[in-house]
Design a protein around this motif. Sequence first.
Motif, PDB file in Angstrom:
ATOM      1  N   GLY A 181       0.795  -1.229   0.000  1.00  0.00           N
ATOM      2  CA  GLY A 181       0.000   0.000   0.000  1.00  0.00           C
ATOM      3  C   GLY A 181       0.822   1.271   0.000  1.00  0.00           C
ATOM      4  N   SER A 182       2.156   1.146   0.108  1.00  0.00           N
ATOM      5  CA  SER A 182       3.027   2.320   0.113  1.00  0.00           C
ATOM      6  C   SER A 182       3.732   2.474  -1.233  1.00  0.00           C
ATOM      7  N   TYR A 183       4.352   3.622  -1.424  1.00  0.00           N
ATOM      8  CA  TYR A 183       5.222   3.858  -2.581  1.00  0.00           C
ATOM      9  C   TYR A 183       6.669   3.859  -2.116  1.00  0.00           C
ATOM     10  N   ILE A 184       7.570   3.395  -2.956  1.00  0.00           N
ATOM     11  CA  ILE A 184       8.966   3.367  -2.556  1.00  0.00           C
ATOM     12  C   ILE A 184       9.539   4.771  -2.466  1.00  0.00           C
ATOM     13  N   THR A 185       9.075   5.686  -3.331  1.00  0.00           N
ATOM     14  CA  THR A 185       9.535   7.071  -3.268  1.00  0.00           C
ATOM     15  C   THR A 185       8.557   7.959  -4.023  1.00  0.00           C
ATOM     16  N   SER A 186       8.869   9.244  -4.094  1.00  0.00           N
ATOM     17  CA  SER A 186       7.987  10.193  -4.774  1.00  0.00           C
ATOM     18  C   SER A 186       8.794  11.132  -5.653  1.00  0.00           C
ATOM     19  N   ASP A 187       8.142  11.649  -6.674  1.00  0.00           N
ATOM     20  CA  ASP A 187       8.714  12.689  -7.537  1.00  0.00           C
ATOM     21  C   ASP A 187       7.575  13.265  -8.366  1.00  0.00           C
ATOM     22  N   SER A 188       7.246  14.520  -8.104  1.00  0.00           N
ATOM     23  CA  SER A 188       6.169  15.161  -8.855  1.00  0.00           C
ATOM     24  C   SER A 188       6.708  16.150  -9.879  1.00  0.00           C
ATOM     25  N   GLY A 189       8.045  16.115 -10.088  1.00  0.00           N
ATOM     26  CA  GLY A 189       8.649  16.993 -11.071  1.00  0.00           C
ATOM     27  C   GLY A 189       9.695  17.907 -10.476  1.00  0.00           C
ATOM     28  N   ASP A 190      10.897  17.402 -10.263  1.00  0.00           N
ATOM     29  CA  ASP A 190      11.967  18.147  -9.592  1.00  0.00           C
ATOM     30  C   ASP A 190      13.199  18.177 -10.495  1.00  0.00           C
ATOM     31  N   GLY A 191      13.506  19.354 -11.056  1.00  0.00           N
ATOM     32  CA  GLY A 191      14.657  19.488 -11.937  1.00  0.00           C
ATOM     33  C   GLY A 191      15.965  19.200 -11.244  1.00  0.00           C
ATOM     34  N   GLY A 192      16.055  19.521  -9.950  1.00  0.00           N
ATOM     35  CA  GLY A 192      17.278  19.224  -9.214  1.00  0.00           C
ATOM     36  C   GLY A 192      17.511  17.734  -9.103  1.00  0.00           C
ATOM     37  N   LEU A 193      16.443  16.980  -8.851  1.00  0.00           N
ATOM     38  CA  LEU A 193      16.558  15.526  -8.767  1.00  0.00           C
ATOM     39  C   LEU A 193      16.934  14.941 -10.127  1.00  0.00           C
ATOM     40  N   TRP A 391      31.039  16.367 -14.237  1.00  0.00           N
ATOM     41  CA  TRP A 391      29.728  17.000 -14.283  1.00  0.00           C
ATOM     42  C   TRP A 391      29.895  18.506 -14.423  1.00  0.00           C
ATOM     43  N   GLU A 392      29.025  19.129 -15.199  1.00  0.00           N
ATOM     44  CA  GLU A 392      28.981  20.582 -15.320  1.00  0.00           C
ATOM     45  C   GLU A 392      27.529  21.029 -15.242  1.00  0.00           C
ATOM     46  N   PHE A 393      27.303  22.171 -14.574  1.00  0.00           N
ATOM     47  CA  PHE A 393      25.976  22.771 -14.548  1.00  0.00           C
ATOM     48  C   PHE A 393      25.834  23.727 -15.724  1.00  0.00           C
ATOM     49  N   LEU A 394      24.598  23.970 -16.115  1.00  0.00           N
ATOM     50  CA  LEU A 394      24.331  24.965 -17.141  1.00  0.00           C
ATOM     51  C   LEU A 394      24.697  26.359 -16.631  1.00  0.00           C
ATOM     52  N   PRO A 395      25.084  27.269 -17.519  1.00  0.00           N
ATOM     53  CA  PRO A 395      25.410  28.633 -17.086  1.00  0.00           C
ATOM     54  C   PRO A 395      24.160  29.459 -16.766  1.00  0.00           C
ATOM     55  N   PHE A 396      23.010  28.807 -16.773  1.00  0.00           N
ATOM     56  CA  PHE A 396      21.754  29.431 -16.327  1.00  0.00           C
ATOM     57  C   PHE A 396      20.911  28.359 -15.626  1.00  0.00           C
ATOM     58  N   GLU A 397      21.561  27.615 -14.764  1.00  0.00           N
ATOM     59  CA  GLU A 397      20.931  26.484 -14.087  1.00  0.00           C
ATOM     60  C   GLU A 397      19.677  26.862 -13.291  1.00  0.00           C
ATOM     61  N   PRO A 398      19.696  27.963 -12.520  1.00  0.00           N
ATOM     62  CA  PRO A 398      18.469  28.322 -11.788  1.00  0.00           C
ATOM     63  C   PRO A 398      17.277  28.500 -12.720  1.00  0.00           C
ATOM     64  N   TYR A 399      17.493  29.144 -13.857  1.00  0.00           N
ATOM     65  CA  TYR A 399      16.395  29.325 -14.814  1.00  0.00           C
ATOM     66  C   TYR A 399      15.955  27.970 -15.372  1.00  0.00           C
ATOM     67  N   ALA A 400      16.910  27.126 -15.708  1.00  0.00           N
ATOM     68  CA  ALA A 400      16.586  25.814 -16.279  1.00  0.00           C
ATOM     69  C   ALA A 400      15.682  25.019 -15.342  1.00  0.00           C
ATOM     70  N   ARG A 401      15.965  25.071 -14.067  1.00  0.00           N
ATOM     71  CA  ARG A 401      15.150  24.324 -13.105  1.00  0.00           C
ATOM     72  C   ARG A 401      13.779  24.959 -12.914  1.00  0.00           C
ATOM     73  N   SER A 402      13.724  26.275 -13.068  1.00  0.00           N
ATOM     74  CA  SER A 402      12.452  26.958 -12.867  1.00  0.00           C
ATOM     75  C   SER A 402      11.442  26.607 -13.958  1.00  0.00           C
ATOM     76  N   ILE A 403      11.908  26.220 -15.150  1.00  0.00           N
ATOM     77  CA  ILE A 403      10.982  25.878 -16.235  1.00  0.00           C
ATOM     78  C   ILE A 403      10.874  24.371 -16.445  1.00  0.00           C
ATOM     79  N   TYR A 404      11.500  23.594 -15.589  1.00  0.00           N
ATOM     80  CA  TYR A 404      11.480  22.136 -15.705  1.00  0.00           C
ATOM     81  C   TYR A 404      10.049  21.610 -15.751  1.00  0.00           C
ATOM     82  N   GLY A 405       9.226  22.085 -14.841  1.00  0.00           N
ATOM     83  CA  GLY A 405       7.854  21.598 -14.759  1.00  0.00           C
ATOM     84  C   GLY A 405       7.000  21.953 -15.960  1.00  0.00           C
ATOM     85  N   ASP A 406       7.361  23.027 -16.668  1.00  0.00           N
ATOM     86  CA  ASP A 406       6.592  23.426 -17.847  1.00  0.00           C
ATOM     87  C   ASP A 406       6.574  22.324 -18.902  1.00  0.00           C
ATOM     88  N   SER A 407       7.690  21.629 -19.024  1.00  0.00           N
ATOM     89  CA  SER A 407       7.800  20.542 -20.004  1.00  0.00           C
ATOM     90  C   SER A 407       7.569  19.182 -19.376  1.00  0.00           C
TER      91      SER A 407
END
Length: 441
Positions: A181-193, A391-407
């Motif tokens: 009856g449980s879920y192993i984990t959750s994710d509703s749309g997290d760009g950081g994850l 690993w490298e982050f995008l040079p506009f990573e905060p923005y990239a994560r802010s629009i993650y949920g849009d797509s």
Amino acid sequence: MNNTTRAVIATAAIGALLIPLAGCGNTTTSSGKTELTVWSWDTSINRAAKSFMKANPDITVKVSNVGQPNETYTALNNAAQAGSGLPDVTLIEYLAIPQFVHSDTLMDLSKVYDTAKLKDTFTPGTWNSVNINGGLYAMPADSGPMAYFYDKDVFDKAGISEPPATWDEFYEDAKKIRATGSYITSDSGDGGLFNAMMWAMGGHAYKLNDDKLTINITKDKGAQRFMDLWQKMRDEDLIDVHTKSWTDDWMKSLGGGSIASLISGAWMANNLLQGVPQATGKFRVALLPTIDGTPINGEYGGSGLAIAKKIPDGKLDAAKKFVEYVTTNDEGIDARVSNGSFPATTKTLNQKDFLTRTTLKNTDGSDNEFFGGQKYNEIFSQAAKDVTGKWEFLPFEPYARSIYGDSMGSFFEGKTSFRTAADNWQKALKDYAKDQGFTVQ
């Protein structure tokens, strides 16, 4: 809840919102002391500053909280564009450093520190995150090696005696846990994850060389591995895609066992203690599952201390001393670690009293065996050693994560495949990059 770690999830785009800025002020105070302005949303920096001033009475450190990370970056951006109002020193997440390197806001610290001597001081993942294009743009202050937090009671109920060592085992365990009856984990749309999982699965989708930017999410092996796993689990209803992270419902689900585990950074330990105290004694910590048992890991969160490129000459020595104290001095590090931050220095991660710790600290300072007496830092320390530096982050990573949920929202809502959603996100990122003047490859 620890402000540093909570804000990693909440980071949003840098917008045009104007925030009152603290000026750099005079180089010295009326008493003849050098005065430093420091921006930090993390209150543990205040504790470190107090400790520093006791050891350095000729320097006054004024710590200001101009908001959570996204608000801090907006303020930094505004100040940089205005040409005044930048702090002397600022706390900055690793994910945002490339953006402010590209805007020429941060000082290259390789000009004031001996980087050859410092390299082995910090964990590979954090050191890589502050070294960009041959320059050192912050000193690692804390870290977030990924780890696996699981509710042992739920796992026992499902007949699972050990946490999953591979992602295949994770999938099989998810089916057993769902049957209870449980879920192993959750994710509703997290760009950081998404990015952290891509990193932990051997991915490297972003690369910047001068103004030439590579964005290759849809063909990246790490991203494909993660998307295929999440697609299968989403299709079979093995992951909670409805409960949003950091909400009261999410905390209740973790505390009550309906969400049985969590993939996060090592900093999550204190957040669990504060957010789900009803789960005390139930949770345990394990290394993140791997592809085939071969050690590999990524970072999820963490920040460093940076010095403004245009800091007045009379303040540079004091700023250098403060940053060095907070990030490499035992007293400075302890002032932050004792307040919930996870260290970035290899020395701290290997200290016996750190490795053998079995309790967390309640807000009143008392001990709490949240992880049932487990030596949890032994796991976190190994997790930090397993982080790959590729690993490298995008040079506009905060923005990239802010629009993650849009797509990506269409995938979590069951309307499109994960790969289709990722392709849409990638297109949006490429369009934005071109608008910002990058040559996209």
